[in-house]
Design a protein around this motif. Structure first.
Motif, PDB file in Angstrom:
ATOM      1  N   LYS A   1       4.986   1.433   3.514  1.00 53.68           N
ATOM      2  CA  LYS A   1       3.787   2.271   3.599  1.00 53.68           C
ATOM      3  C   LYS A   1       3.966   3.568   2.810  1.00 53.68           C
ATOM      4  O   LYS A   1       3.061   4.001   2.095  1.00 53.68           O
ATOM      5  CB  LYS A   1       3.466   2.604   5.060  1.00 53.68           C
ATOM      6  N   GLU A   2       5.134   4.193   2.937  1.00 52.16           N
ATOM      7  CA  GLU A   2       5.398   5.429   2.202  1.00 52.16           C
ATOM      8  C   GLU A   2       5.372   5.187   0.696  1.00 52.16           C
ATOM      9  O   GLU A   2       4.808   5.975  -0.064  1.00 52.16           O
ATOM     10  CB  GLU A   2       6.748   6.013   2.614  1.00 52.16           C
ATOM     11  N   GLU A   3       5.968   4.094   0.271  1.00 52.58           N
ATOM     12  CA  GLU A   3       5.971   3.773  -1.155  1.00 52.58           C
ATOM     13  C   GLU A   3       4.557   3.476  -1.648  1.00 52.58           C
ATOM     14  O   GLU A   3       4.169   3.892  -2.740  1.00 52.58           O
ATOM     15  CB  GLU A   3       6.888   2.577  -1.411  1.00 52.58           C
ATOM     16  N   PHE A   4       3.771   2.787  -0.830  1.00 46.96           N
ATOM     17  CA  PHE A   4       2.384   2.485  -1.194  1.00 46.96           C
ATOM     18  C   PHE A   4       1.577   3.771  -1.361  1.00 46.96           C
ATOM     19  O   PHE A   4       0.819   3.922  -2.315  1.00 46.96           O
ATOM     20  CB  PHE A   4       1.748   1.586  -0.127  1.00 46.96           C
ATOM     21  N   HIS A   5       1.754   4.717  -0.445  1.00 50.96           N
ATOM     22  CA  HIS A   5       1.039   5.994  -0.554  1.00 50.96           C
ATOM     23  C   HIS A   5       1.488   6.764  -1.803  1.00 50.96           C
ATOM     24  O   HIS A   5       0.674   7.413  -2.462  1.00 50.96           O
ATOM     25  CB  HIS A   5       1.235   6.840   0.705  1.00 50.96           C
TER      26      HIS A   5
ATOM     27  N   VAL B   1       2.519   5.402  -4.601  1.00 48.29           N
ATOM     28  CA  VAL B   1       1.898   4.732  -5.750  1.00 48.29           C
ATOM     29  C   VAL B   1       0.423   5.104  -5.838  1.00 48.29           C
ATOM     30  O   VAL B   1      -0.099   5.368  -6.926  1.00 48.29           O
ATOM     31  CB  VAL B   1       2.090   3.198  -5.650  1.00 48.29           C
ATOM     32  N   CYS B   2      -0.257   5.139  -4.693  1.00 50.05           N
ATOM     33  CA  CYS B   2      -1.678   5.532  -4.690  1.00 50.05           C
ATOM     34  C   CYS B   2      -1.847   6.951  -5.217  1.00 50.05           C
ATOM     35  O   CYS B   2      -2.775   7.227  -5.986  1.00 50.05           O
ATOM     36  CB  CYS B   2      -2.258   5.419  -3.284  1.00 50.05           C
ATOM     37  N   GLU B   3      -0.964   7.860  -4.831  1.00 47.99           N
ATOM     38  CA  GLU B   3      -1.030   9.236  -5.319  1.00 47.99           C
ATOM     39  C   GLU B   3      -0.811   9.296  -6.826  1.00 47.99           C
ATOM     40  O   GLU B   3      -1.489  10.026  -7.533  1.00 47.99           O
ATOM     41  CB  GLU B   3       0.018  10.112  -4.619  1.00 47.99           C
ATOM     42  N   SER B   4       0.145   8.522  -7.305  1.00 51.40           N
ATOM     43  CA  SER B   4       0.445   8.582  -8.738  1.00 51.40           C
ATOM     44  C   SER B   4      -0.651   7.939  -9.581  1.00 51.40           C
ATOM     45  O   SER B   4      -0.755   8.218 -10.767  1.00 51.40           O
ATOM     46  CB  SER B   4       1.791   7.921  -9.032  1.00 51.40           C
ATOM     47  N   LEU B   5      -1.479   7.087  -8.979  1.00 53.06           N
ATOM     48  CA  LEU B   5      -2.548   6.432  -9.730  1.00 53.06           C
ATOM     49  C   LEU B   5      -3.878   7.176  -9.668  1.00 53.06           C
ATOM     50  O   LEU B   5      -4.856   6.724 -10.262  1.00 53.06           O
ATOM     51  CB  LEU B   5      -2.738   4.995  -9.235  1.00 53.06           C
ATOM     52  N   LYS B   6      -3.917   8.311  -8.992  1.00 54.07           N
ATOM     53  CA  LYS B   6      -5.144   9.102  -8.977  1.00 54.07           C
ATOM     54  C   LYS B   6      -5.373   9.658 -10.384  1.00 54.07           C
ATOM     55  O   LYS B   6      -4.424  10.030 -11.075  1.00 54.07           O
ATOM     56  CB  LYS B   6      -5.035  10.251  -7.979  1.00 54.07           C
TER      57      LYS B   6
ATOM     58  N   ASN C   1      -3.681  12.977 -11.270  1.00 47.37           N
ATOM     59  CA  ASN C   1      -2.232  12.879 -11.424  1.00 47.37           C
ATOM     60  C   ASN C   1      -1.848  12.138 -12.699  1.00 47.37           C
ATOM     61  O   ASN C   1      -0.837  12.460 -13.325  1.00 47.37           O
ATOM     62  CB  ASN C   1      -1.615  12.203 -10.202  1.00 47.37           C
TER      63      ASN C   1
END
Length: 138
Positions: A29-33, A35-40, A43
């Motif tokens: 879950k932490e890694e998924f979040h 990745v989601c942050e880096s794909l905004k 960013n």
């Protein structure tokens, strides 16, 4: 001390497996979040800008282009001034882009020639000062 039977061992394995699964699920879950942050989009743009500003090759190319454009513009202004005739404007633009292209492709050679000329001029000035100081005239 009581010996463990098969059921107790199996229950311990189940608990251990559940704990490991929960830990791995939290890590996922932490890694998924992340990745989601880096794909905004913000960013992505920020990272692209950061990479671009830290790239020495890009900095070199931008500097060369800026020097070329500046030199071309300066030469155009020197040759045509504020001319209002159509022919001079066209000639000025051709000269500007030609010089900009030439200078941006050969910045290193121009720097070398400029340094050489600067050294020769500064040496001749120093020689003249020394001869004047010693009372000699050239």
């Amino acid at each position: 001390m009581k010996t463990k039977n098969q059921t107790d061992i199996l229950n311990e394995l189940i608990v251990s497996t559940r704990n490991r699964r929960n830990y791995e699920l939290e890590s996922l879950k932490e890694e998924f979040h992340g990745v989601c942050e880096s794909l905004k989009p913000f960013n992505l743009i920020k990272e692209l800008f950061h990479d671009a500003t830290n790239s020495p090759e890009l900095k070199h190319n931008l500097t060369n282009g800026a020097v070329g454009l500046g030199t071309g513009f300066l030469l155009k202004k020197l040759l045509t001034g504020n001319s209002k005739t159509f022919g001079k404007k066209i000639l000025g633009n051709v000269i500007q882009f030609g010089v900009a292209n030439l200078v941006s492709k050969h910045v290193d050679e121009i720097k070398t020639i400029g340094k050489h000329l600067f050294n020769r001029i500064s040496e001749s000035i120093l020689v003249k000062k020394d001869t004047r100081k010693n009372g000699l005239t050239i």
